[in-house]
Design a protein around this motif. Sequence first.
Motif, PDB file in Angstrom:
ATOM      1  N   TYR A   1      11.033   5.872  28.306  1.00  0.00           N
ATOM      2  CA  TYR A   1      11.901   6.304  29.401  1.00  0.00           C
ATOM      3  C   TYR A   1      11.215   7.379  30.237  1.00  0.00           C
ATOM      4  O   TYR A   1      11.299   7.394  31.457  1.00  0.00           O
ATOM      5  N   ILE A   2      10.550   8.304  29.557  1.00  0.00           N
ATOM      6  CA  ILE A   2       9.933   9.432  30.251  1.00  0.00           C
ATOM      7  C   ILE A   2       8.660   8.985  30.956  1.00  0.00           C
ATOM      8  O   ILE A   2       8.474   9.214  32.140  1.00  0.00           O
ATOM      9  N   ASN A   3       7.780   8.326  30.186  1.00  0.00           N
ATOM     10  CA  ASN A   3       6.604   7.676  30.757  1.00  0.00           C
ATOM     11  C   ASN A   3       5.749   8.621  31.591  1.00  0.00           C
ATOM     12  O   ASN A   3       5.121   8.200  32.558  1.00  0.00           O
ATOM     13  N   ASP A   4       5.771   9.908  31.231  1.00  0.00           N
ATOM     14  CA  ASP A   4       4.898  10.892  31.877  1.00  0.00           C
ATOM     15  C   ASP A   4       5.123  10.971  33.392  1.00  0.00           C
ATOM     16  O   ASP A   4       4.218  11.327  34.143  1.00  0.00           O
ATOM     17  N   ARG A   5       6.341  10.609  33.846  1.00  0.00           N
ATOM     18  CA  ARG A   5       6.630  10.637  35.282  1.00  0.00           C
ATOM     19  C   ARG A   5       7.289  11.964  35.648  1.00  0.00           C
ATOM     20  O   ARG A   5       8.187  12.434  34.946  1.00  0.00           O
ATOM     21  N   PRO A   6       6.883  12.551  36.768  1.00  0.00           N
ATOM     22  CA  PRO A   6       7.448  13.850  37.156  1.00  0.00           C
ATOM     23  C   PRO A   6       8.977  13.861  37.234  1.00  0.00           C
ATOM     24  O   PRO A   6       9.613  14.798  36.758  1.00  0.00           O
TER      25      PRO A   6
ATOM     26  N   LEU B   1       9.518  20.266  25.567  1.00  0.00           N
ATOM     27  CA  LEU B   1       8.127  19.815  25.549  1.00  0.00           C
ATOM     28  C   LEU B   1       8.022  18.307  25.754  1.00  0.00           C
ATOM     29  O   LEU B   1       8.909  17.548  25.360  1.00  0.00           O
ATOM     30  N   PHE B   2       6.920  17.921  26.366  1.00  0.00           N
ATOM     31  CA  PHE B   2       6.644  16.500  26.588  1.00  0.00           C
ATOM     32  C   PHE B   2       5.272  16.150  26.022  1.00  0.00           C
ATOM     33  O   PHE B   2       4.457  17.031  25.751  1.00  0.00           O
ATOM     34  N   LEU B   3       5.050  14.858  25.878  1.00  0.00           N
ATOM     35  CA  LEU B   3       3.799  14.357  25.304  1.00  0.00           C
ATOM     36  C   LEU B   3       3.212  13.323  26.253  1.00  0.00           C
ATOM     37  O   LEU B   3       3.930  12.440  26.733  1.00  0.00           O
ATOM     38  N   ARG B   4       1.902  13.427  26.478  1.00  0.00           N
ATOM     39  CA  ARG B   4       1.291  12.479  27.406  1.00  0.00           C
ATOM     40  C   ARG B   4       1.446  11.044  26.897  1.00  0.00           C
ATOM     41  O   ARG B   4       1.599  10.114  27.674  1.00  0.00           O
TER      42      ARG B   4
ATOM     43  N   VAL C   1      13.770  13.870  20.693  1.00  0.00           N
ATOM     44  CA  VAL C   1      14.696  12.963  21.371  1.00  0.00           C
ATOM     45  C   VAL C   1      13.860  11.796  21.871  1.00  0.00           C
ATOM     46  O   VAL C   1      13.085  11.937  22.815  1.00  0.00           O
ATOM     47  N   ASN C   2      13.971  10.670  21.184  1.00  0.00           N
ATOM     48  CA  ASN C   2      13.158   9.512  21.545  1.00  0.00           C
ATOM     49  C   ASN C   2      14.006   8.539  22.359  1.00  0.00           C
ATOM     50  O   ASN C   2      14.968   7.966  21.863  1.00  0.00           O
ATOM     51  N   ILE C   3      13.629   8.370  23.612  1.00  0.00           N
ATOM     52  CA  ILE C   3      14.454   7.605  24.551  1.00  0.00           C
ATOM     53  C   ILE C   3      13.799   6.272  24.833  1.00  0.00           C
ATOM     54  O   ILE C   3      12.829   6.179  25.588  1.00  0.00           O
ATOM     55  N   GLY C   4      14.291   5.250  24.161  1.00  0.00           N
ATOM     56  CA  GLY C   4      13.869   3.891  24.464  1.00  0.00           C
ATOM     57  C   GLY C   4      15.044   3.192  25.119  1.00  0.00           C
ATOM     58  O   GLY C   4      15.708   3.761  25.975  1.00  0.00           O
ATOM     59  N   SER C   5      15.323   1.949  24.706  1.00  0.00           N
ATOM     60  CA  SER C   5      16.546   1.296  25.184  1.00  0.00           C
ATOM     61  C   SER C   5      17.738   2.120  24.740  1.00  0.00           C
ATOM     62  O   SER C   5      18.603   2.463  25.527  1.00  0.00           O
ATOM     63  N   GLY C   6      17.779   2.443  23.448  1.00  0.00           N
ATOM     64  CA  GLY C   6      18.749   3.399  22.934  1.00  0.00           C
ATOM     65  C   GLY C   6      18.054   4.735  22.739  1.00  0.00           C
ATOM     66  O   GLY C   6      16.916   4.916  23.154  1.00  0.00           O
ATOM     67  N   VAL C   7      18.751   5.658  22.119  1.00  0.00           N
ATOM     68  CA  VAL C   7      18.209   7.006  21.944  1.00  0.00           C
ATOM     69  C   VAL C   7      18.362   7.413  20.486  1.00  0.00           C
ATOM     70  O   VAL C   7      19.444   7.255  19.911  1.00  0.00           O
ATOM     71  N   SER C   8      17.284   7.903  19.884  1.00  0.00           N
ATOM     72  CA  SER C   8      17.352   8.471  18.541  1.00  0.00           C
ATOM     73  C   SER C   8      17.019   9.949  18.620  1.00  0.00           C
ATOM     74  O   SER C   8      16.110  10.339  19.347  1.00  0.00           O
ATOM     75  N   ILE C   9      17.754  10.764  17.858  1.00  0.00           N
ATOM     76  CA  ILE C   9      17.489  12.201  17.847  1.00  0.00           C
ATOM     77  C   ILE C   9      17.235  12.644  16.415  1.00  0.00           C
ATOM     78  O   ILE C   9      18.069  12.445  15.533  1.00  0.00           O
TER      79      ILE C   9
ATOM     80  N   ALA D   1      16.023  -4.708  39.849  1.00  0.00           N
ATOM     81  CA  ALA D   1      14.818  -4.080  39.310  1.00  0.00           C
ATOM     82  C   ALA D   1      14.227  -4.966  38.218  1.00  0.00           C
ATOM     83  O   ALA D   1      14.955  -5.564  37.435  1.00  0.00           O
ATOM     84  N   SER D   2      12.906  -5.039  38.179  1.00  0.00           N
ATOM     85  CA  SER D   2      12.281  -5.906  37.183  1.00  0.00           C
ATOM     86  C   SER D   2      11.633  -5.125  36.051  1.00  0.00           C
ATOM     87  O   SER D   2      11.252  -5.704  35.045  1.00  0.00           O
ATOM     88  N   SER D   3      11.484  -3.822  36.204  1.00  0.00           N
ATOM     89  CA  SER D   3      10.918  -3.021  35.116  1.00  0.00           C
ATOM     90  C   SER D   3      11.407  -1.587  35.239  1.00  0.00           C
ATOM     91  O   SER D   3      11.820  -1.139  36.310  1.00  0.00           O
ATOM     92  N   PHE D   4      11.331  -0.877  34.120  1.00  0.00           N
ATOM     93  CA  PHE D   4      11.751   0.510  34.146  1.00  0.00           C
ATOM     94  C   PHE D   4      10.824   1.341  35.028  1.00  0.00           C
ATOM     95  O   PHE D   4      11.263   2.244  35.739  1.00  0.00           O
ATOM     96  N   GLU D   5       9.540   1.008  34.986  1.00  0.00           N
ATOM     97  CA  GLU D   5       8.583   1.738  35.827  1.00  0.00           C
ATOM     98  C   GLU D   5       8.942   1.627  37.300  1.00  0.00           C
ATOM     99  O   GLU D   5       8.809   2.582  38.060  1.00  0.00           O
ATOM    100  N   GLU D   6       9.423   0.450  37.694  1.00  0.00           N
ATOM    101  CA  GLU D   6       9.838   0.269  39.090  1.00  0.00           C
ATOM    102  C   GLU D   6      10.999   1.212  39.424  1.00  0.00           C
ATOM    103  O   GLU D   6      11.019   1.836  40.490  1.00  0.00           O
ATOM    104  N   VAL D   7      11.953   1.327  38.492  1.00  0.00           N
ATOM    105  CA  VAL D   7      13.110   2.196  38.735  1.00  0.00           C
ATOM    106  C   VAL D   7      12.659   3.640  38.928  1.00  0.00           C
ATOM    107  O   VAL D   7      13.076   4.323  39.868  1.00  0.00           O
ATOM    108  N   VAL D   8      11.773   4.100  38.044  1.00  0.00           N
ATOM    109  CA  VAL D   8      11.344   5.500  38.130  1.00  0.00           C
ATOM    110  C   VAL D   8      10.531   5.731  39.398  1.00  0.00           C
ATOM    111  O   VAL D   8      10.692   6.741  40.083  1.00  0.00           O
ATOM    112  N   ARG D   9       9.662   4.776  39.731  1.00  0.00           N
ATOM    113  CA  ARG D   9       8.865   4.917  40.962  1.00  0.00           C
ATOM    114  C   ARG D   9       9.776   5.020  42.178  1.00  0.00           C
ATOM    115  O   ARG D   9       9.597   5.876  43.042  1.00  0.00           O
TER     116      ARG D   9
END
Lengths: 450, 450
Positions: free
Chosen positions: A333-338, A433-436, A192-200, A232-240
């Motif tokens: 989307y995942i970006n290795d964030r808890p 499973l996740f990938l670093r 499941v690859n989650i970018g702007s859209g999602v491909s499975i 919000a200016s970036s996705f990382e900001e949203v997750v943080r």
Amino acid sequence: MRSSESSAPPLTPALAGAPKIGLDVGGSLAKVVFSSTGETHNQSEGLSPPDDHLELDLGDGRTLRFIHFQTKQMGDLITFLRDVVGVRPGQALEVTGGGAFKYQDLLSKKLGVQIHKNDEMQSLMNGLSFLIRQHSHSTRRMQGSETSASSSRGFGSRGRPATDSIVFRFDVTSRTRVPVDLEENVYPLLVVNIGSGVSILKATAPDKFLRVTGTCIGGGTVLGLARLLFNASSFEEVVRLSEKGEDVLDLKVRDLFGERSGSRVLPGDTLASSFGKIYALNTCVSATELRGSLRKEDIARSLIHMVSYNLGYIAYLIGSVHRVRRVFFAGKYINDRPLTMQSITEGVNFYARHYAEAWHRAAQPHDRARAQAEPHAENRPAPTALSPPAASATRQHEAQEGHDASTEGSPTMGTAADLADDLGSPPEPFDVLFLRHDGYLGCLGACGII
Amino acid sequence: MRSSESSAPPLTPALAGAPKIGLDVGGSLAKVVFSSTGETHNQSEGLSPPDDHLELDLGDGRTLRFIHFQTKQMGDLITFLRDVVGVRPGQALEVTGGGAFKYQDLLSKKLGVQIHKNDEMQSLMNGLSFLIRQHSHSTRRMQGSETSASSSRGFGSRGRPATDSIVFRFDVTSRTRVPVDLEENVYPLLVVNIGSGVSILKATAPDKFLRVTGTCIGGGTVLGLARLLFNASSFEEVVRLSEKGEDVLDLKVRDLFGERSGSRVLPGDTLASSFGKIYALNTCVSATELRGSLRKEDIARSLIHMVSYNLGYIAYLIGSVHRVRRVFFAGKYINDRPLTMQSITEGVNFYARHYAEAWHRAAQPHDRARAQAEPHAENRPAPTALSPPAASATRQHEAQEGHDASTEGSPTMGTAADLADDLGSPPEPFDVLFLRHDGYLGCLGACGII
């Protein structure tokens, strides 16, 4: 935040010949991987900071480096490719993602390069295969140097720092990464690859895969709504932000059933409706005042939960349709964030666990017999396969008890056995499973690693 | 907007004895159905307007009337029940939904009534069964009075005004309701009930059902986000606005691949990411200015599409897992509005159509042979079961053509045949059905109609 890995033992060499470069230009972010032999960090000043913690030592003096840019700032990417990576006119550039088409002319004109378009799904699979191999090599090497190498646990931690593991699970109780020993054959699997859209994708071998589907609620949805709601200016900001938020905007079962009754039918904190509580908040103020009264951390958290739970559920259903029980979640989307890993794992587990429970209830006749012995038990919920996000009230109408839905053993009522029939075989545990390097599969695949 | 049906021919009597009242108190709305023998409209002045167009004549001088209130305005509901419906102290009140628990004390104290809690799922199924029976009776009566009564079409319009049909499909091309002749046995079926949250039931008979699951992206999500984004005060307002909106905020395939290339891989207007285009809009303005520059009609449309497509897809997947091909969508989310029915039907059809196409491609060997004869065809997308919302770029890298994912017939690549294997049998058409009384199933069931 994590220290660079450039001093770690080298991994298996996988690239041969000239320096490698791979680009993956998506709807929001452009990801770059490139091999280098020296220190390049000082030259990238003023541009995006590279993802140093992801560096992979290739064992031949070269290191794979990773960096990403906003797609709308293609100028920065082009400057970086020319001044830091050293892309020269006449060179071939391996590009994947929609941007391989959209920015073909811009890239070839500004850099004088020849653009090689790489299929997005093939690149994703090649990148995944490379990372799985690197993970296995790394795990075997670690085992060889450990005194506990004779242990034969199928999966589990090996005592390696969890943040170093290329492939891992996320433990939702301890909220930590758990390195895994992958089986020899990890297929079949879903990606499941989650970018702007999602491909499975479903893959039955590294080079045998099918894009099963996609869905429109992904990273672009989170980022778009977060921009509108709290700039919000970036996705990382949203997750943080989301990691400091609380789920006060979501409608829970206790909000529907009341504090007193919630626990009798379902855990009161079961999520019923993302953002569903906002409507019940102060109705006398304008939207502007209402937004001003909300914490952006809480909005961010509800956004992440909404998208993650939904994707977890869709992955579970696709796994059931396509008979796959292992799923890799990837993408920036995942970006290795808890929090993203936590909410996605919970989303899958929520449904997987309750399907499994329903199956095992159906398989244990004594449970059924006990249910039949208590046909008038009060406050038992209607037969339900899953702890439902929107819960069932319990019929207490004495006059109609013959039709009482709370009587699970009633011959006319659906039971868990029906569900078990539909599933065909006992549900196996779902391996999430996740990938670093979750955001870099596409460009790793495009750069020529096979 | 539609005229009252109270002058229509009476339907089959289904209620016996005293006046019937049923309440369904959900997270956002409280729905009421009650039987009356006279004209009650003047007495409800100042309260919510009743849903006159839904009235059902019971054929014994009584009429079923329908009205809904905001759950947060329970005072209005209580006034209505006492002053208009004529609820008296000591009476029993049939209530379903979470509010049967949450507002039990309030209702019994203010009205002096005894609250009978009705199981939410059982009420939903009873309401659906009642409406299906009424629809069949009504259809047969209409057929008896038509000269074309000898026609034996299994499904289809009978020339009756489409807005009068209790059960119907929504034709996405003509954007009109199409009355259906239901088969004798409509089971098995799914019910997707979309309120604040979403409940999904599988039924194999009117009294044999199982709540399969729920999901947290439903009407409450639309309403909550719409309140935050443009101060929407009701769900009806959101849907009304959305019907005048355009999908300018969603990321389409053409936005990822560029105008020139989009058509070569996928239709350019395929939805890739809901709200995914916002991030690419003017980055120099604040969120407040950005919101001010957007039309609320467009925001509403993207919200409705996001939720509807997602629910359509989940319904399709659950139908595949549980081997059901007929699904009733219900709940106040739909509210008999063209746009909600259009987007839900499109959501289901999008996936159903492409799974079916993949199956039939796999079943036609000459297509496969033709694909193998053109292994170097340029610009063919990676094998994909579905027109993907997030599309695959096409590999054009000459040096790696041996691994070209665009070669659908390549022996190492996944093909539609793999998908067909997973599905087990040819996908049948998916029958998507709606109900004119979509928001009132629960209270119809609770009021004692069996």
